[in-house]
Design a protein around this motif. Sequence first.
Motif, PDB file in Angstrom:
ATOM      1  N   SER A  19       0.844  -1.189   0.000  1.00  0.00           N
ATOM      2  CA  SER A  19       0.000   0.000   0.000  1.00  0.00           C
ATOM      3  C   SER A  19       0.880   1.239   0.000  1.00  0.00           C
ATOM      4  CB  SER A  19      -0.918  -0.004   1.228  1.00  0.00           C
ATOM      5  OG  SER A  19      -1.754   1.119   1.236  1.00  0.00           O
ATOM      6  N   SER A  20       1.308   1.635  -1.172  1.00  0.00           N
ATOM      7  CA  SER A  20       2.205   2.778  -1.287  1.00  0.00           C
ATOM      8  C   SER A  20       1.430   4.086  -1.224  1.00  0.00           C
ATOM      9  CB  SER A  20       2.969   2.712  -2.608  1.00  0.00           C
ATOM     10  OG  SER A  20       3.746   1.549  -2.685  1.00  0.00           O
ATOM     11  N   PRO A  21       1.987   5.094  -0.555  1.00  0.00           N
ATOM     12  CA  PRO A  21       1.320   6.397  -0.560  1.00  0.00           C
ATOM     13  C   PRO A  21       1.338   7.004  -1.961  1.00  0.00           C
ATOM     14  CG  PRO A  21       3.491   6.545   0.466  1.00  0.00           C
ATOM     15  CD  PRO A  21       3.224   5.093   0.248  1.00  0.00           C
ATOM     16  N   ARG A  22       0.217   7.559  -2.361  1.00  0.00           N
ATOM     17  CA  ARG A  22       0.093   8.197  -3.668  1.00  0.00           C
ATOM     18  C   ARG A  22       0.210   9.704  -3.458  1.00  0.00           C
ATOM     19  NH1 ARG A  22      -5.713   6.087  -4.739  1.00  0.00           N
ATOM     20  NH2 ARG A  22      -5.695   6.692  -2.527  1.00  0.00           N
ATOM     21  N   VAL A  23       1.247  10.303  -4.016  1.00  0.00           N
ATOM     22  CA  VAL A  23       1.555  11.699  -3.746  1.00  0.00           C
ATOM     23  C   VAL A  23       1.533  12.514  -5.035  1.00  0.00           C
ATOM     24  CG1 VAL A  23       3.218  13.312  -2.757  1.00  0.00           C
ATOM     25  CG2 VAL A  23       2.972  11.025  -1.773  1.00  0.00           C
ATOM     26  N   ALA A  24       0.796  13.600  -5.018  1.00  0.00           N
ATOM     27  CA  ALA A  24       0.785  14.550  -6.124  1.00  0.00           C
ATOM     28  C   ALA A  24       1.816  15.637  -5.858  1.00  0.00           C
ATOM     29  CB  ALA A  24      -0.599  15.169  -6.272  1.00  0.00           C
ATOM     30  N   VAL A  25       2.569  16.013  -6.884  1.00  0.00           N
ATOM     31  CA  VAL A  25       3.533  17.101  -6.780  1.00  0.00           C
ATOM     32  C   VAL A  25       3.116  18.189  -7.766  1.00  0.00           C
ATOM     33  CG1 VAL A  25       5.946  17.797  -7.085  1.00  0.00           C
ATOM     34  CG2 VAL A  25       5.401  15.559  -6.075  1.00  0.00           C
ATOM     35  N   VAL A  26       2.933  19.407  -7.261  1.00  0.00           N
ATOM     36  CA  VAL A  26       2.454  20.511  -8.090  1.00  0.00           C
ATOM     37  C   VAL A  26       3.616  21.427  -8.457  1.00  0.00           C
ATOM     38  CG1 VAL A  26       0.883  22.476  -8.246  1.00  0.00           C
ATOM     39  CG2 VAL A  26       0.174  20.402  -7.019  1.00  0.00           C
ATOM     40  N   LEU A  27       3.873  21.554  -9.748  1.00  0.00           N
ATOM     41  CA  LEU A  27       4.974  22.365 -10.258  1.00  0.00           C
ATOM     42  C   LEU A  27       4.458  23.706 -10.768  1.00  0.00           C
ATOM     43  CD1 LEU A  27       6.878  19.560 -12.230  1.00  0.00           C
ATOM     44  CD2 LEU A  27       7.209  20.286  -9.849  1.00  0.00           C
ATOM     45  N   SER A  28       5.388  24.662 -10.929  1.00  0.00           N
ATOM     46  CA  SER A  28       5.001  26.018 -11.338  1.00  0.00           C
ATOM     47  C   SER A  28       5.855  26.539 -12.483  1.00  0.00           C
ATOM     48  CB  SER A  28       5.115  26.965 -10.139  1.00  0.00           C
ATOM     49  OG  SER A  28       6.454  27.008  -9.652  1.00  0.00           O
ATOM     50  N   GLY A  29       6.430  25.624 -13.273  1.00  0.00           N
ATOM     51  CA  GLY A  29       7.338  26.002 -14.343  1.00  0.00           C
ATOM     52  C   GLY A  29       8.677  25.328 -14.148  1.00  0.00           C
ATOM     53  N   CYS A  30       9.714  25.860 -14.757  1.00  0.00           N
ATOM     54  CA  CYS A  30      11.034  25.226 -14.683  1.00  0.00           C
ATOM     55  C   CYS A  30      12.123  26.285 -14.599  1.00  0.00           C
ATOM     56  CB  CYS A  30      11.246  24.326 -15.907  1.00  0.00           C
ATOM     57  SG  CYS A  30      12.804  23.426 -15.917  1.00  0.00           S
ATOM     58  N   GLY A  31      12.615  26.522 -13.394  1.00  0.00           N
ATOM     59  CA  GLY A  31      13.657  27.523 -13.190  1.00  0.00           C
ATOM     60  C   GLY A  31      13.318  28.414 -12.010  1.00  0.00           C
ATOM     61  N   VAL A  32      14.281  28.651 -11.142  1.00  0.00           N
ATOM     62  CA  VAL A  32      14.026  29.303  -9.860  1.00  0.00           C
ATOM     63  C   VAL A  32      13.394  30.686  -9.986  1.00  0.00           C
ATOM     64  CG1 VAL A  32      16.429  30.157  -9.768  1.00  0.00           C
ATOM     65  CG2 VAL A  32      15.066  30.042  -7.678  1.00  0.00           C
ATOM     66  N   TYR A  33      13.783  31.479 -10.982  1.00  0.00           N
ATOM     67  CA  TYR A  33      13.343  32.872 -11.026  1.00  0.00           C
ATOM     68  C   TYR A  33      11.962  33.060 -11.641  1.00  0.00           C
ATOM     69  CZ  TYR A  33      18.215  33.845  -9.884  1.00  0.00           C
ATOM     70  OH  TYR A  33      19.442  33.876  -9.274  1.00  0.00           O
ATOM     71  N   ASP A  34      11.477  32.074 -12.389  1.00  0.00           N
ATOM     72  CA  ASP A  34      10.160  32.226 -13.000  1.00  0.00           C
ATOM     73  C   ASP A  34       9.321  30.954 -12.946  1.00  0.00           C
ATOM     74  OD1 ASP A  34      11.404  30.638 -14.893  1.00  0.00           O
ATOM     75  OD2 ASP A  34      11.478  32.169 -16.456  1.00  0.00           O
ATOM     76  N   GLY A  35       9.801  29.952 -12.212  1.00  0.00           N
ATOM     77  CA  GLY A  35       9.085  28.682 -12.155  1.00  0.00           C
ATOM     78  C   GLY A  35       9.464  27.896 -10.911  1.00  0.00           C
ATOM     79  N   GLY A  59       8.088  14.674 -19.037  1.00  0.00           N
ATOM     80  CA  GLY A  59       6.946  14.523 -19.910  1.00  0.00           C
ATOM     81  C   GLY A  59       5.712  13.926 -19.268  1.00  0.00           C
ATOM     82  N   ASP A  60       5.861  13.324 -18.086  1.00  0.00           N
ATOM     83  CA  ASP A  60       4.733  12.652 -17.430  1.00  0.00           C
ATOM     84  C   ASP A  60       4.054  13.626 -16.478  1.00  0.00           C
ATOM     85  OD1 ASP A  60       2.913  10.918 -16.393  1.00  0.00           O
ATOM     86  OD2 ASP A  60       4.368   9.567 -15.455  1.00  0.00           O
ATOM     87  N   ILE A  61       3.142  14.428 -17.016  1.00  0.00           N
ATOM     88  CA  ILE A  61       2.513  15.482 -16.233  1.00  0.00           C
ATOM     89  C   ILE A  61       1.088  15.678 -16.724  1.00  0.00           C
ATOM     90  CG2 ILE A  61       3.219  17.414 -17.733  1.00  0.00           C
ATOM     91  CD1 ILE A  61       3.909  18.924 -15.068  1.00  0.00           C
ATOM     92  N   ALA A  62       0.240  16.211 -15.838  1.00  0.00           N
ATOM     93  CA  ALA A  62      -1.155  16.475 -16.188  1.00  0.00           C
ATOM     94  C   ALA A  62      -1.518  17.886 -15.752  1.00  0.00           C
ATOM     95  CB  ALA A  62      -2.079  15.459 -15.519  1.00  0.00           C
ATOM     96  N   ALA A  63      -2.561  18.435 -16.357  1.00  0.00           N
ATOM     97  CA  ALA A  63      -3.054  19.754 -15.976  1.00  0.00           C
ATOM     98  C   ALA A  63      -3.561  19.718 -14.535  1.00  0.00           C
ATOM     99  CB  ALA A  63      -4.164  20.197 -16.920  1.00  0.00           C
ATOM    100  N   LEU A  64      -3.335  20.796 -13.821  1.00  0.00           N
ATOM    101  CA  LEU A  64      -3.731  20.863 -12.409  1.00  0.00           C
ATOM    102  C   LEU A  64      -5.233  20.664 -12.241  1.00  0.00           C
ATOM    103  CD1 LEU A  64      -2.688  21.339  -9.537  1.00  0.00           C
ATOM    104  CD2 LEU A  64      -3.070  23.786  -9.893  1.00  0.00           C
ATOM    105  N   SER A  65      -5.999  21.011 -13.242  1.00  0.00           N
ATOM    106  CA  SER A  65      -7.449  20.845 -13.173  1.00  0.00           C
ATOM    107  C   SER A  65      -7.853  19.385 -12.999  1.00  0.00           C
ATOM    108  CB  SER A  65      -8.110  21.408 -14.434  1.00  0.00           C
ATOM    109  OG  SER A  65      -7.618  20.753 -15.598  1.00  0.00           O
ATOM    110  N   LYS A  66      -6.953  18.457 -13.324  1.00  0.00           N
ATOM    111  CA  LYS A  66      -7.249  17.028 -13.208  1.00  0.00           C
ATOM    112  C   LYS A  66      -6.863  16.447 -11.850  1.00  0.00           C
ATOM    113  CE  LYS A  66      -6.711  16.228 -18.178  1.00  0.00           C
ATOM    114  NZ  LYS A  66      -8.163  16.104 -18.405  1.00  0.00           N
ATOM    115  N   LEU A  67      -6.246  17.250 -11.004  1.00  0.00           N
ATOM    116  CA  LEU A  67      -5.817  16.759  -9.694  1.00  0.00           C
ATOM    117  C   LEU A  67      -6.986  16.739  -8.717  1.00  0.00           C
ATOM    118  CD1 LEU A  67      -3.860  15.902  -7.498  1.00  0.00           C
ATOM    119  CD2 LEU A  67      -3.068  18.276  -7.345  1.00  0.00           C
TER     120      LEU A  67
END
Length: 255
Positions: free
Chosen positions: A29-45, A102-110
Amino acid sequence: MAVIGARCSRLMLPLLGGPRYFHCSSRNSSPRVAVVLSGCGVYDGTEIHEASAILVHLSREGAEVKMFAPDIPQMHVIDHSKGQPSQDSRNVLVESARLARGDIAALSKLSARDHDAVIFPGGFGAAKNLSSFAVDGESCSVHSEVERVLQDFRNAKKPIGLCCIAPVLAAKVIPGVEVTVGQEEEQGGKWPYCGTSKAIQAMGGKHVTKEVNEAHVDQAHKVVTTPAFMGQAPLHVIFDGIGSMVSNVIRLTSK
């Protein structure tokens, strides 16, 4: 195949149109964890080192991870070699896909129904793309999908992890939440963003002082936070603090 285990075999399901997982585990029974990203790079993501550290620690905990990001334009794009805005236009989901391989989904699907916990890495994307904190400070707004996700996990009594600047999201959305962004005094430049603690208090949150290698657990709200790059520290110390945050999030899932 039997040696690998049934859970690992799920990684083959994309070939059949089934769900994809970033990590496999032999746990029953592994914990299922969602990680929410905001882009790629410290200054704008998303801060890349923080995202990577979170994923490494989640892997060690045997978690199944799915990554999400809002499908919206970035506030702006920063040339990281110069620290200056550029004229480019980029999409938060598309840029986040770089970190997610590449394995990512829109936040609206979370949905909180499908996960045991959610974690938000830091980086200025949390203050620019997931909210308007970078511009508006304590008067900021939080992106509607981000607010929905935070409220859904809060209402489901499922843990929320945040690091670096991301705790401001919880402070704005969850009344009375306890979070940390480190120390409340600059201490000779060691804590250059210490003023964030005052904004958190102005938004109705409670700020708890912690060192970079520590995490704070708000047991009542099941919110776990750690300073990460809010303080000046060696990378391995930041990595350890994120590890403490991830471990406490997993503990709160009871899995």
